[in-house]
Motif scaffolding. Structure first.
Motif, PDB file in Angstrom:
ATOM      1  N   ALA A 153     -19.316  39.518 -28.043  1.00 19.03           N
ATOM      2  CA  ALA A 153     -20.640  39.929 -27.410  1.00 19.03           C
ATOM      3  C   ALA A 153     -21.665  38.917 -27.944  1.00 19.03           C
ATOM      4  CB  ALA A 153     -20.967  41.273 -28.037  1.00 19.03           C
ATOM      5  N   GLY A 154     -21.222  37.689 -27.684  1.00 17.97           N
ATOM      6  CA  GLY A 154     -22.026  36.420 -27.992  1.00 17.97           C
ATOM      7  C   GLY A 154     -22.515  35.703 -26.659  1.00 17.97           C
ATOM      8  N   GLY A 155     -22.384  36.113 -25.472  1.00 20.70           N
ATOM      9  CA  GLY A 155     -22.983  35.203 -24.419  1.00 20.70           C
ATOM     10  C   GLY A 155     -24.483  35.244 -24.337  1.00 20.70           C
ATOM     11  N   ALA A 156     -24.780  34.210 -23.475  1.00 19.75           N
ATOM     12  CA  ALA A 156     -26.326  33.943 -23.475  1.00 19.75           C
ATOM     13  C   ALA A 156     -26.935  34.827 -22.162  1.00 19.75           C
ATOM     14  CB  ALA A 156     -26.490  32.601 -23.193  1.00 19.75           C
ATOM     15  N   SER A 157     -26.063  35.418 -21.456  1.00 19.47           N
ATOM     16  CA  SER A 157     -26.561  36.195 -20.202  1.00 19.47           C
ATOM     17  C   SER A 157     -27.539  35.270 -19.317  1.00 19.47           C
ATOM     18  CB  SER A 157     -27.158  37.587 -20.671  1.00 19.47           C
ATOM     19  OG  SER A 157     -26.411  38.146 -21.551  1.00 19.47           O
ATOM     20  N   SER A 158     -27.130  34.019 -19.077  1.00 19.99           N
ATOM     21  CA  SER A 158     -28.130  33.034 -18.694  1.00 19.99           C
ATOM     22  C   SER A 158     -28.165  33.791 -16.897  1.00 19.99           C
ATOM     23  CB  SER A 158     -27.464  31.657 -18.215  1.00 19.99           C
ATOM     24  OG  SER A 158     -26.406  31.706 -17.739  1.00 19.99           O
ATOM     25  N   ARG A 159     -27.375  34.280 -16.270  1.00 18.97           N
ATOM     26  CA  ARG A 159     -27.404  34.956 -14.919  1.00 18.97           C
ATOM     27  C   ARG A 159     -27.906  36.504 -14.824  1.00 18.97           C
ATOM     28  NH1 ARG A 159     -21.752  33.384 -12.459  1.00 18.97           N
ATOM     29  NH2 ARG A 159     -21.157  34.197 -14.592  1.00 18.97           N
ATOM     30  N   PHE A 160     -28.202  36.825 -16.042  1.00 19.02           N
ATOM     31  CA  PHE A 160     -28.467  38.235 -16.089  1.00 19.02           C
ATOM     32  C   PHE A 160     -30.207  38.454 -16.270  1.00 19.02           C
ATOM     33  CE2 PHE A 160     -28.696  42.806 -17.860  1.00 19.02           C
ATOM     34  CZ  PHE A 160     -27.875  43.216 -16.922  1.00 19.02           C
ATOM     35  N   ASP A 161     -30.873  38.636 -15.392  1.00 15.48           N
ATOM     36  CA  ASP A 161     -32.326  38.720 -15.304  1.00 15.48           C
ATOM     37  C   ASP A 161     -32.770  40.011 -16.062  1.00 15.48           C
ATOM     38  OD1 ASP A 161     -34.951  37.845 -15.135  1.00 15.48           O
ATOM     39  OD2 ASP A 161     -35.097  38.596 -12.761  1.00 15.48           O
ATOM     40  N   HIS A 162     -32.784  39.778 -17.416  1.00 18.47           N
ATOM     41  CA  HIS A 162     -33.335  40.964 -18.058  1.00 18.47           C
ATOM     42  C   HIS A 162     -33.919  40.397 -19.695  1.00 18.47           C
ATOM     43  CE1 HIS A 162     -33.383  44.920 -20.151  1.00 18.47           C
ATOM     44  NE2 HIS A 162     -33.265  45.497 -19.294  1.00 18.47           N
ATOM     45  N   VAL A 166      -0.384  41.606 -15.771  1.00 23.30           N
ATOM     46  CA  VAL A 166      -0.127  42.897 -15.405  1.00 23.30           C
ATOM     47  C   VAL A 166      -1.213  43.225 -14.490  1.00 23.30           C
ATOM     48  CG1 VAL A 166       0.721  43.613 -17.582  1.00 23.30           C
ATOM     49  CG2 VAL A 166      -1.683  43.790 -17.224  1.00 23.30           C
ATOM     50  N   ASP A 167      -0.928  44.299 -13.812  1.00 25.79           N
ATOM     51  CA  ASP A 167      -2.075  44.810 -12.560  1.00 25.79           C
ATOM     52  C   ASP A 167      -3.595  45.010 -13.291  1.00 25.79           C
ATOM     53  OD1 ASP A 167      -0.204  44.577 -10.532  1.00 25.79           O
ATOM     54  OD2 ASP A 167       0.264  46.693 -10.565  1.00 25.79           O
ATOM     55  N   GLY A 168      -4.455  44.196 -12.796  1.00 21.20           N
ATOM     56  CA  GLY A 168      -5.681  44.500 -13.391  1.00 21.20           C
ATOM     57  C   GLY A 168      -6.230  45.997 -12.821  1.00 21.20           C
ATOM     58  N   ASP A 169      -7.708  46.316 -13.032  1.00 18.95           N
ATOM     59  CA  ASP A 169      -8.200  47.333 -12.678  1.00 18.95           C
ATOM     60  C   ASP A 169      -9.344  46.986 -12.033  1.00 18.95           C
ATOM     61  OD1 ASP A 169      -9.582  49.634 -12.608  1.00 18.95           O
ATOM     62  OD2 ASP A 169      -9.420  50.326 -14.701  1.00 18.95           O
ATOM     63  N   GLU A 170      -9.346  47.476 -10.742  1.00 13.54           N
ATOM     64  CA  GLU A 170     -10.511  47.115  -9.629  1.00 13.54           C
ATOM     65  C   GLU A 170     -11.925  47.724 -10.462  1.00 13.54           C
ATOM     66  OE1 GLU A 170     -10.909  49.293  -6.141  1.00 13.54           O
ATOM     67  OE2 GLU A 170      -9.057  50.480  -6.757  1.00 13.54           O
ATOM     68  N   TYR A 171     -11.851  48.825 -11.255  1.00 13.67           N
ATOM     69  CA  TYR A 171     -13.099  49.141 -11.750  1.00 13.67           C
ATOM     70  C   TYR A 171     -13.324  48.499 -13.249  1.00 13.67           C
ATOM     71  CZ  TYR A 171     -12.776  52.389  -8.003  1.00 13.67           C
ATOM     72  OH  TYR A 171     -12.408  52.867  -6.973  1.00 13.67           O
ATOM     73  N   ASN A 172     -12.850  47.486 -13.495  1.00 17.89           N
ATOM     74  CA  ASN A 172     -12.911  46.726 -14.937  1.00 17.89           C
ATOM     75  C   ASN A 172     -14.017  45.748 -14.781  1.00 17.89           C
ATOM     76  OD1 ASN A 172     -12.539  45.665 -17.413  1.00 17.89           O
ATOM     77  ND2 ASN A 172     -10.795  44.616 -17.073  1.00 17.89           N
ATOM     78  N   LEU A 173     -15.086  46.395 -14.256  1.00 18.48           N
ATOM     79  CA  LEU A 173     -16.439  45.532 -13.738  1.00 18.48           C
ATOM     80  C   LEU A 173     -16.990  44.640 -15.023  1.00 18.48           C
ATOM     81  CD1 LEU A 173     -18.902  45.470 -11.871  1.00 18.48           C
ATOM     82  CD2 LEU A 173     -19.838  47.219 -13.208  1.00 18.48           C
ATOM     83  N   LYS A 174     -17.276  43.350 -14.801  1.00 18.97           N
ATOM     84  CA  LYS A 174     -18.063  42.446 -15.577  1.00 18.97           C
ATOM     85  C   LYS A 174     -19.337  42.647 -15.006  1.00 18.97           C
ATOM     86  CE  LYS A 174     -18.267  37.883 -17.458  1.00 18.97           C
ATOM     87  NZ  LYS A 174     -17.507  36.755 -17.346  1.00 18.97           N
ATOM     88  N   LEU A 175     -20.433  42.926 -15.877  1.00 16.37           N
ATOM     89  CA  LEU A 175     -21.722  42.765 -15.579  1.00 16.37           C
ATOM     90  C   LEU A 175     -22.291  41.496 -15.552  1.00 16.37           C
ATOM     91  CD1 LEU A 175     -21.616  45.938 -16.231  1.00 16.37           C
ATOM     92  CD2 LEU A 175     -23.863  45.720 -16.924  1.00 16.37           C
ATOM     93  N   THR A 176     -22.910  40.845 -14.711  1.00 21.98           N
ATOM     94  CA  THR A 176     -23.347  39.426 -14.236  1.00 21.98           C
ATOM     95  C   THR A 176     -24.821  39.586 -13.853  1.00 21.98           C
ATOM     96  OG1 THR A 176     -20.940  38.904 -13.824  1.00 21.98           O
ATOM     97  CG2 THR A 176     -22.726  37.352 -13.332  1.00 21.98           C
ATOM     98  N   THR A 177     -24.720  40.485 -13.044  1.00 22.64           N
ATOM     99  CA  THR A 177     -26.327  40.367 -12.233  1.00 22.64           C
ATOM    100  C   THR A 177     -26.939  41.759 -12.268  1.00 22.64           C
ATOM    101  OG1 THR A 177     -25.749  41.152 -10.245  1.00 22.64           O
ATOM    102  CG2 THR A 177     -25.444  38.938 -10.656  1.00 22.64           C
ATOM    103  N   LEU A 178     -28.136  42.039 -12.162  1.00 21.45           N
ATOM    104  CA  LEU A 178     -28.740  43.287 -12.272  1.00 21.45           C
ATOM    105  C   LEU A 178     -28.204  44.115 -11.239  1.00 21.45           C
ATOM    106  CD1 LEU A 178     -32.633  42.528 -12.758  1.00 21.45           C
ATOM    107  CD2 LEU A 178     -30.901  43.511 -14.306  1.00 21.45           C
ATOM    108  N   GLU A 179     -27.679  43.780 -10.024  1.00 23.08           N
ATOM    109  CA  GLU A 179     -26.967  44.891  -9.123  1.00 23.08           C
ATOM    110  C   GLU A 179     -25.725  45.480 -10.071  1.00 23.08           C
ATOM    111  OE1 GLU A 179     -28.140  41.645  -8.510  1.00 23.08           O
ATOM    112  OE2 GLU A 179     -29.851  42.151  -7.105  1.00 23.08           O
TER     113      GLU A 179
END
Length: 237
Positions: free
Chosen positions: A4-13, A196-209
């Motif tokens: 939980a240490g990312g800088a969130s450079s692409r997340f406009d918040h 193993v098969d990934g999960d299509e709903y294993n969403l990574k939040l990158t943008t405000l969308e």
């Protein structure tokens, strides 16, 4: 290990993305709660930015995890943060495997955790969730890329602890920074990394969308499992 240490450079918040509230809860609490509930997770090490430590502590207090062993400060890069987390894991007793997850993926399921661990133990290999490309991919020249041998990699990623520790120690000596745990382990260890098969709903939040999507899906999230109405899915929410 929960990153939980990312800088969130692409997340406009104004907040780092893992502390942005989703349905009234900091994003971090989603994956932290699932790891706490999982029967295949024994210990949790949380890696945070020093600037976010107070926000991290508030999220931890909201969950009250009994498996949390330490909260460590990450580094300037994802690789540095993984290395800091592994140093904390090194001090734990009777740990055979390490699982690295990105807190920016709030909807990791209990099922995916169980499938990863079952595959790793039975095959004796590193295991990563992966999905085939559904969309057409083109290169910079507009040519369609053959994606038949490509996989979109997700987290969590699972590895034997010794292989992870040795790989990151060697990488630190060489100044090598992998894009994720799998790349670093593969670069320094003769270890098969399986999927193993990934999960299509294993969403990574990158943008405000992505945040808006998470807000919709979270209505049907039950701390490690989906509970959407019969015949629908999070994508229909």
């Amino acid at each position: 290990m929960l990153l939980a240490g990312g800088a969130s450079s692409r997340f406009d918040h104004e907040l780092s993305k893992v502390y942005v509230p989703v349905r009234g809860r900091p994003l971090l609490t989603y994956s932290l709660t699932t790891l706490e509930r999982s029967q295949v997770v024994d210990h949790i090490v949380l890696v945070v930015r020093e600037d976010d430590r107070s926000a991290a502590m508030a999220a931890v207090e909201a969950v009250g995890p009994t498996k949390l062993r330490s909260i460590v400060t990450g580094g300037a890069t994802r690789h540095d943060s993984e290395a800091a987390g592994l140093d904390a894991v090194r001090g734990l007793r009777d740990v055979g495997w390490v699982m690295v997850h990105d807190a920016a993926r709030p909807f990791v399921t209990l099922d995916l955790l169980e499938r990863l661990v079952a595959a790793g133990i039975s095959r004796g290999v590193g295991v990563v969730p992966g999905r085939r490309f559904d969309e057409v991919v083109v290169d910079d020249d507009g040519n369609v890329v053959d994606t038949s041998d490509l996989v979109m990699v997700q987290t969590p990623q699972l590895f034997p602890i010794w292989d992870a520790l040795v790989a990151y120690s060697s990488a630190s000596t060489d100044g090598f920074h992998g894009v994720d745990t799998a790349e670093t382990v593969a670069a320094y260890r003769d270890l098969v990394v399986d999927y193993v098969d990934g999960d299509e709903y294993n969403l990574k939040l990158t943008t405000l969308e992505d945040l808006f999507t998470a807000e919709q899906w979270a209505e049907h999230w039950r701390d490690g499992r989906w509970a959407w109405p019969r015949g629908s899915s999070p994508g229909d929410a």
